[in-house]
Design an enzyme around this catalytic site. Structure first.
Site, PDB file in Angstrom:
ATOM      1  CE  LYS A  59      -2.116   2.801   2.397  1.00 10.88           C
ATOM      2  NZ  LYS A  59      -1.855   4.279   2.339  1.00 10.88           N
ATOM      3  N   GLY A 112       4.862   3.373  11.095  1.00  5.74           N
ATOM      4  CA  GLY A 112       4.072   4.599  11.109  1.00  5.74           C
ATOM      5  C   GLY A 112       3.650   4.952  12.519  1.00  5.74           C
ATOM      6  CB  SER A 113       0.956   7.124  13.733  1.00  8.91           C
ATOM      7  OG  SER A 113      -0.231   6.487  13.291  1.00  8.91           O
ATOM      8  N   GLY A 173      -2.128   4.354  13.904  1.00  8.13           N
ATOM      9  CA  GLY A 173      -2.253   3.580  12.671  1.00  8.13           C
ATOM     10  C   GLY A 173      -1.899   2.120  12.888  1.00  8.13           C
ATOM     11  N   GLY A 174      -0.835   1.885  13.631  1.00  3.56           N
ATOM     12  CA  GLY A 174      -0.395   0.514  13.882  1.00  3.56           C
ATOM     13  C   GLY A 174      -1.412  -0.259  14.700  1.00  3.56           C
ATOM     14  CD  GLU A 215       9.708   1.613  13.629  1.00  4.76           C
ATOM     15  OE1 GLU A 215       9.146   2.515  14.277  1.00  4.76           O
ATOM     16  OE2 GLU A 215      10.483   1.806  12.692  1.00  4.76           O
ATOM     17  CB  CYS A 271      11.734   5.105  13.973  1.00  5.87           C
ATOM     18  SG  CYS A 271      11.062   4.957  12.327  1.00  5.87           S
ATOM     19  CD  GLU A 324       7.367   8.795  17.942  1.00  2.91           C
ATOM     20  OE1 GLU A 324       6.349   8.098  17.792  1.00  2.91           O
ATOM     21  OE2 GLU A 324       8.354   8.740  17.192  1.00  2.91           O
TER      22      GLU A 324
END
Lengths: 526, 526
Positions: free
Chosen positions: A183, A240-241, A244-245, A264, A301, A392
């Site tokens: 994606k 990603g965020s 989102g994860g 991650e 990251c 974060e």
């Protein structure tokens, strides 16, 4: 090669027919040409079915063929030439030199996985000889790892090459023998198309089964979720965020057949500056810290979002040097409008936090979605009592925590959530407290580093880019480095399978020359 | 040693103070003395906190000490003597000979993990040498695996020794360096207490940190769920029903910090009898199949619940032989009242399934909760159209599926859910169709076996007792065999860590004599 606004479905280059989206230049705040077509659910279905159909053929390609395919992808990416760097720079706001470095890292990563495939350690070939005289008799037992099946890979915004279409997740999944459906990240659609076409060309050139690779364009909430929910998909790679994860984890867990998600997500990457190091080079560390903090506009990251030290003159010198360095850092363009807004919102929220002092800010200049760096300070008691400080902030912002004593340093370490990295600056005189910290840091982080900065993740055999939740969804693995391949494998045992039906890796005589555990002993013998 | 109705919390033997439960003899349907105390939530809290406190000390016990602890557990179990077999037999209805075999298997499993610990392959020690001259320079990178943290283990009803208090999950978690908190299975409370005390004695004898092992008694829905939900617990091992496993998966996924669940749940273990094998020895296979089906009253995870063959005379001969053998099998006592009721209910539901024919039943005699074996038959079209036939019946029931042609055999294979095992009976003449079946079987099952029966799971290096969902919650691992240890580990990378702070496994000179990947090459060199 040109950017046409297309997706990749197997050997075809197709235009998404469910609306359009544009790439965007965050420096000029202008849309980039051309418009991209978004995937219709039927196009997603097509890509997933092709991947499913390709799976058995692809996983049975001999290791040498699989390795050459990875090397061909690397070469095809290089062959795109300057256009790739230009497009990636326009889409991300990242400078050309950084992207050239990232391209080489991406290429080397593919080549490393070619070696990993050829070495074949990942097969974990294991043989237990039959014991027909034993009561009860023992059968002939042979184990190898096989790939899980088609993998969904989500491109990440912050590394448009190394963590995207042909980045670490794709390279390790293909190395494992899994077809990949990417994606593409909406923040670098043109870059994604170029790299997607490079992978497609390599697949055709190497005569890989159609469907070994596809790339779709669409919204994460629709096409992304539908991809994770598709029965053909057997694992997910995501960078990603946290939000989102976690959303992908929930979708994967709610499937009729739950599948693993390697997300991650978020990490504040604490840096412990121990007393001896502070005394010896506090000012130099302060400047070095700011260089790491502002690298890539803080969009790594492994960005150091927390510095912990013993209150006193040496920490003051560190702070003064960091403040001076930070004030000299110009505001850099962030990757997307959304990331920039999230950054400025987070900075605004920090303003109201009781006990948190602003130490310095970077200069406010800069074009487009520019992020002004920020350094805060508080004492350990404030940090321990303020959950908001654990979040974060994606961008060049960090908090310096002053501790009264070594016990408070350890208390802060114990309080941390899971992290990708934990850094220690120490001289020989600090080894006592470093030894006391280490067991906690091991439990909190995937990588522990001394006397360096966490930004900069080597692609090699011993790297771990992972860590306990919420740094990742699955601490048992890494998304960077040779062992990232393990994420996409599962063991199968072959019991008394006739010799001619056995996989080559497990045959008598060790025709592939693998390292195998035979009757409990590791050997390369035939 | 005596059975007192107690739990184990660290070095103490304590009585649960939240109500009582009794052990039960399924053969006589009588309660067994004494009554057991159930864990109060505070007692669970105590056990989990002790495990958490023991973690750093236990994981840092040298490998030799950890191996000796496992061996001491094995010896302590043997030292319980005949009482263990008597009690386990009374609680499970299983005959003494079977339990003696299971005890030896349990003891050998602990000893195998002692070897696994000493070998140290599981550490996956990896070293990348620094490259100071490279641009950018490469740091010194070293990887090893460390344990996840305290593990919750759920005893299984069907193997009161080998998959229970000191069974495979406990042995592999302790081998990995994880403290263990067991939730004893209510079907064998006395057996659990005896084995729990053996582990406790071994821990004290080997001077292990208190909390390395505890054992609680209570309801799965309360104490079991609370255990999985406790922040100190970092992974879960479970063998049991699909419903029970999925419930634990949901609890683990909903935690603030999600944790891995290794649930071994349900499998119907298809057996493909190919034409050549049927022609050569159809009748013998029919009798052999029934022996496997009725072993342990069909209460094996690997019980053959489905047989697939080509319709014709040879399959008829198989069926006739199987029917004759089955009619000679007396009803055996099932493990618990609940399992017996689930079995009889499932058999009742089968009666109404259209297209399903009853081939034969075992004799109805038997004492207590006795299960009358059952064999059904249908054609492939019926099977493919009837989802109810895919459900595992836990007990001695199986379905014979007759296929019109080889394509239908493959279609049935493709239709299967994830399985622990898939069995093929084949002669040389069958290798063509076997080769066509194999890729599908690899995708469906954790173990593929030829010309044998799936019951009987060797404890060795190459065994896989796992498989795709719903056979297990996590196909990437096995719950039996040496590599079961991998479930409880995660990698940590040490970057530029000073020599005196490095773990021994990663030090220069290879002081532990491990197999390590050094600069990409596997070596045992120092």
């Amino acid at each position: 090669m040109t950017v046409n606004g297309d997706m990749i479905i197997g050997r075809r280059t197709v235009r998404g027919n469910a609306g359009t989206a544009s790439a965007f230049n965050p420096a000029t705040r202008a849309n980039l040409e051309p418009a991209f077509g978004l995937a219709h659910p039927e196009q997603l279905q097509e890509a997933c079915l092709l991947a499913e159909q390709a799976f058995d053929a692809y996983r049975n390609v001999p290791l040498e063929g699989r390795a050459r395919f990875l090397e061909a992808i690397a070469q095809q990416i290089l062959d795109i030439g300057p256009l790739l760097i230009e497009r990636a720079s326009a889409e991300s706001g990242l400078p050309a030199a950084r992207l050239e470095g990232e391209r080489m890292r991406t290429v080397n990563q593919l080549r490393l996985f070619a070696k990993v495939v050829r070495d074949g350690y990942f097969l974990e070939a294991t043989i237990d000889s039959p014991l027909p005289q034993r009561t009860p008799p023992r059968a002939d037992l042979r184990l190898r790892k096989i790939p899980l099946g088609p993998v969904a890979v989500f491109g990440a915004s912050n590394f448009p090459l190394a963590f995207s279409v042909a980045g670490g997740d794709t390279a390790s999944a293909l190395a494992a023998g899994c077809p990949v459906v990417v994606k593409a990240h909406s923040a670098h659609l043109g870059t994604s198309e170029l790299v997607g076409k490079a992978v497609q060309k390599a697949a055709i050139e190497c005569d890989m089964p159609e469907g070994v690779f596809s790339m779709l364009i669409g919204e994460g909430r629709s096409i992304g979720q539908a991809l994770v929910d598709h029965p053909a998909i057997k694992a997910v790679g995501f960078t990603g965020s946290r939000q989102g994860g976690i959303s992908l984890m929930q979708t994967a867990a709610a499937r009729k057949e739950p599948i693993p998600v390697y997300a991650e997500m978020s990490s504040i990457n604490p840096v412990f500056v121990l007393p001896g190091a502070l005394a010896e080079k506090g000012a130099a560390l302060g400047a070095g810290f700011v260089d790491s903090l502002t690298l890539g506009v803080g969009q790594f990251c492994t960005n150091p979002g927390l510095v912990i030290g013993l209150a006193g003159e040496a920490l003051d010198a560190f702070r003064t040097a960091a403040a001076t360095a930070l004030q000299g850092k110009g505001a850099g363009t962030m990757l997307t409008a959304g990331i920039h807004k999230a950054y400025t919102d987070a900075i605004e929220r920090r303003t109201g936090v009781a006990g948190l002092e602003l130490v310095a800010r970077g200069t406010a200049e800069g074009q487009g979605h520019a992020a002004q760096a920020a350094l805060y300070q508080c004492d350990a008691a404030t940090y321990l009592a303020t959950p908001a400080l654990e979040e974060e902030i994606f961008g060049p912002a960090s908090v310096l925590i002053s501790c009264r004593d070594e016990a408070e340093i350890v208390a802060v370490a114990r309080h941390l959530e899971g992290q990708l990295t934990a850094t220690v600056h120490a001289t020989g005189a600090d080894h006592g407290i470093a030894a006391a910290l280490l067991p906690t840091l091991e439990r909190k982080a995937g990588r522990i580093l001394f006397n360096g900065w966490p930004t900069g993740v080597e692609v090699s055999h011993a790297m771990v880019h992972g860590g306990p939740f919420p740094a990742t969804s699955d601490s048992r693995s890494t998304s960077v480095g040779a062992t990232a391949i393990e994420r996409f494998l599962r063991p199968v045992c072959y019991q008394d399978v006739p010799a001619d039906l056995l996989p080559e890796a497990l045959r008598d005589g060790n025709p592939l020359g693998l390292a195998r555990v035979v009757d409990g002993t590791l050997t390369t013998a035939s």
